[in-house]
Design an enzyme around this catalytic site. Structure first.
Site, PDB file in Angstrom:
ATOM      1  CG  ASP A  33      -2.061   0.968   1.135  1.00  0.00           C
ATOM      2  OD1 ASP A  33      -1.856   2.099   0.671  1.00  0.00           O
ATOM      3  OD2 ASP A  33      -3.178   0.583   1.530  1.00  0.00           O
ATOM      4  CB  THR A  69      -6.787   1.855   0.626  1.00  0.00           C
ATOM      5  OG1 THR A  69      -5.687   2.637   1.096  1.00  0.00           O
ATOM      6  CG2 THR A  69      -6.466   0.379   0.786  1.00  0.00           C
ATOM      7  CG  ASN A  90     -10.353   3.971   1.724  1.00  0.00           C
ATOM      8  OD1 ASN A  90     -10.275   3.174   0.789  1.00  0.00           O
ATOM      9  ND2 ASN A  90      -9.327   4.706   2.118  1.00  0.00           N
ATOM     10  CG  ASP A 193      -1.103   4.246   2.942  1.00  0.00           C
ATOM     11  OD1 ASP A 193      -1.199   5.048   2.002  1.00  0.00           O
ATOM     12  OD2 ASP A 193      -1.882   4.242   3.920  1.00  0.00           O
ATOM     13  CG  HIS A 197      -1.079   8.427   5.322  1.00  0.00           C
ATOM     14  ND1 HIS A 197      -1.669   9.437   4.610  1.00  0.00           N
ATOM     15  CD2 HIS A 197      -1.627   7.271   4.870  1.00  0.00           C
ATOM     16  CE1 HIS A 197      -2.543   8.924   3.754  1.00  0.00           C
ATOM     17  NE2 HIS A 197      -2.530   7.609   3.887  1.00  0.00           N
ATOM     18  CG  ASP A 240      -3.011   1.281  -2.600  1.00  0.00           C
ATOM     19  OD1 ASP A 240      -1.798   1.573  -2.592  1.00  0.00           O
ATOM     20  OD2 ASP A 240      -3.708   1.310  -1.574  1.00  0.00           O
ATOM     21  CG  HIS A 241      -2.754   5.072  -3.138  1.00  0.00           C
ATOM     22  ND1 HIS A 241      -1.811   5.452  -2.200  1.00  0.00           N
ATOM     23  CD2 HIS A 241      -3.711   4.398  -2.444  1.00  0.00           C
ATOM     24  CE1 HIS A 241      -2.179   5.036  -1.001  1.00  0.00           C
ATOM     25  NE2 HIS A 241      -3.333   4.385  -1.109  1.00  0.00           N
ATOM     26  CG  HIS A 348      -3.251   8.156  -0.615  1.00  0.00           C
ATOM     27  ND1 HIS A 348      -4.508   7.604  -0.691  1.00  0.00           N
ATOM     28  CD2 HIS A 348      -2.719   7.716   0.552  1.00  0.00           C
ATOM     29  CE1 HIS A 348      -4.722   6.845   0.364  1.00  0.00           C
ATOM     30  NE2 HIS A 348      -3.661   6.891   1.154  1.00  0.00           N
TER      31      HIS A 348
END
Length: 475
Positions: A33, A69, A90, A193, A197, A240-241, A348
């Site tokens: 992620d 996500t 999400n 991820d 963050h 995913d991103h 994101h």
């Protein structure tokens, strides 16, 4: 003699046309992620580098919008844009009761996921394969009453950073392939991820987490070898991103909706804001134009669209779950509702064309060419690629195999190809059999005609009783 030669010809052609028994192809889809396309540039990643040498590396891939996500992961599983698979956020929500469920609880709201689209697990199982999933978003749901035959959902308050747990899960998944003879597994890791963050995508903490990802990739590939899976298992590692820095502390003018002149939350029946750089609004009856006019152009880094006017490249409009007004911010900004409540250094959810939103991609295994770097492509194309390698017929999707076909070796042996070979073989045998039937009729007719002409030339009747007797005896 002629008939014997024809049978030999039929046998020879059948042998030549018979399908070749090709190597079985399995698939492990791994998502880390929030692993941005360039995270390996400032970190030593020997295992990811080796995977690129042993297989394929893409410059980057483009995820669907909304770049968060659950929507992006369900695109990997279905090959559909978010507006087409319906997992648009999400969070599950109900605009009538204004109830919202956070990410983890939404994983268990079955109707949120099961709304007409089938993940690759179900499609594979319906076509005779065995599939499983570990921690991948959507794993806990059933689809038209069916579930992945082997599955595991992470417990609440799960520590996504624990490297020991990563290894245990890797052992578990490889055991599924070896001991339960699975053909496909999707596997999810919640990092980098969370680290991106909290500390930002340029932080030393993120760099250390990328090293952990690299070690895990090396461990998984080592397990594949020790479990005897090297010749059959194809591994795709992607995300995913991406992730982008957020600017605060007076560096930028923050976006706070309640501070915008002419806008009031009293005009809003339901909203999804305060969750990053994107949001959706449901105005009260008769207030759509009021809300839209107040927000449009209110901040130079805030994009405001009516649902029907969304840019086509986002594919985020044609679904009843999407609310009438959609907002997103430029990289570096987040959307606040009543007042700022977000304090992440990385975020994101931006436009999927932004480079910071692009994930990475690696693939290696018997189906893939070696030491190949390819240009960017959309993540919707990963689904038809996996289906092709597994030899299953994909569901209707938004991807195209032609976008990834150049990654594959020409000798890729899939069940789909074997079915095609078998169909061609049967067609060929049928054609040969038809030809031989015609030959048989022609040859037999010629022999009968030749005998009649011989009898006519002889003009003799002495053989008639004998021929008659012969027929009677045979009868």
């Amino acid at each position: 003699m002629m008939w014997t030669k024809c049978l030999c010809l039929l046998w020879a052609l059948s042998a030549l046309c018979a399908p070749v028994n090709k190597q079985r192809q399995r698939m492990l889809l791994i998502s880390f992620d929030g692993f941005r396309w360039d995270y390996d540039r400032d970190v030593d990643t020997p295992n990811l580098d080796q995977m690129a040498m042993d297989g394929v590396k893409a410059q980057y891939i483009t995820p669907p919008y909304l770049t968060i996500t659950s929507p992006t992961h369900f695109t990997l599983l279905t090959g559909l844009y978010v507006e087409n698979h319906g997992v648009i956020h999400n969070m599950w929500f109900n605009t009538t009761t204004t109830e919202k469920k956070p990410y983890y609880q939404t994983l268990f709201v079955n109707e949120w996921w099961d709304n007409g689209s089938l993940p690759i697990w179900i499609t594979a199982q319906r076509q005779g394969l065995k599939a499983g999933s570990l921690h991948f978003p959507g794993t806990s749901s059933s689809y038209q009453g069916e579930v992945a035959m082997v599955r595991e959902v992470e417990p609440i308050l799960y520590n996504y950073k624990n490297e020991t747990a990563w290894r245990e899960n890797s052992d578990k998944v490889m055991g599924w392939f070896r001991d339960q003879d699975l053909d496909f597994v999707s596997m999810y890791f919640g990092e980098p991820d969370g680290t991106g963050h909290r500390y930002g995508p340029d932080s030393p903490e993120r760099q250390e987490m990328v090293k952990q990802v690299d070690r895990t990739v090396g461990y998984i590939r080592h397990l594949a070898e020790t479990h005897g899976l090297t010749n059959s298992l194809n591994i795709i590692v992607t995300a995913d991103h991406g992730m982008s820095n957020v600017y605060r502390n007076g560096l930028v003018e923050e976006i706070t909706l309640s501070a915008i002149p002419g806008f009031s939350f009293r005009d809003i029946a339901f909203h999804l804001v305060d969750f990053g750089p994107s949001g959706m609004l449901l105005p009260k009856p008769g207030k759509l134009e009021t809300v839209y006019s107040a927000l449009k152009g209110a901040h130079p880094h805030l994009h405001v669209y009516k649902k029907e006017d969304m840019p086509e490249h986002l594919h985020f409009a044609k679904n009843d779950r999407i609310l009438p007004i959609i907002l997103w911010a430029d990289p570096g900004y987040v959307i606040n509702g009543y007042f700022p409540v977000q304090f992440h250094k990385g975020e994101h959810g931006f436009d999927n064309q932004e480079m910071d939103m692009k994930p990475f991609f690696r693939a290696a295994g018997p189906a893939f060419r070696k030491n190949l770097e390819v240009g960017p492509f959309e993540s919707v194309n990963i689904y038809p690629l996996m289906c092709h390698i597994l030899g299953i017929e994909p569901e209707v999707n938004d991807g195209h195999l032609n976008a990834t076909r150049n990654m594959l070796v020409t000798s890729t042996g899939t069940r789909g190809e074997n079915r095609s070979i078998l169909q061609n073989t049967l067609t060929g045998i049928a054609a040969v059999a038809g030809f031989l039937a015609v030959v048989f009729v022609v040859v037999t007719s010629r022999q009968i005609l030749k005998r009649k002409r011989k009898d006519k030339r002889s003009g003799s009747v002495q053989h008639l009783p004998e021929e008659e007797n012969t027929k009677q005896t045979g009868f």
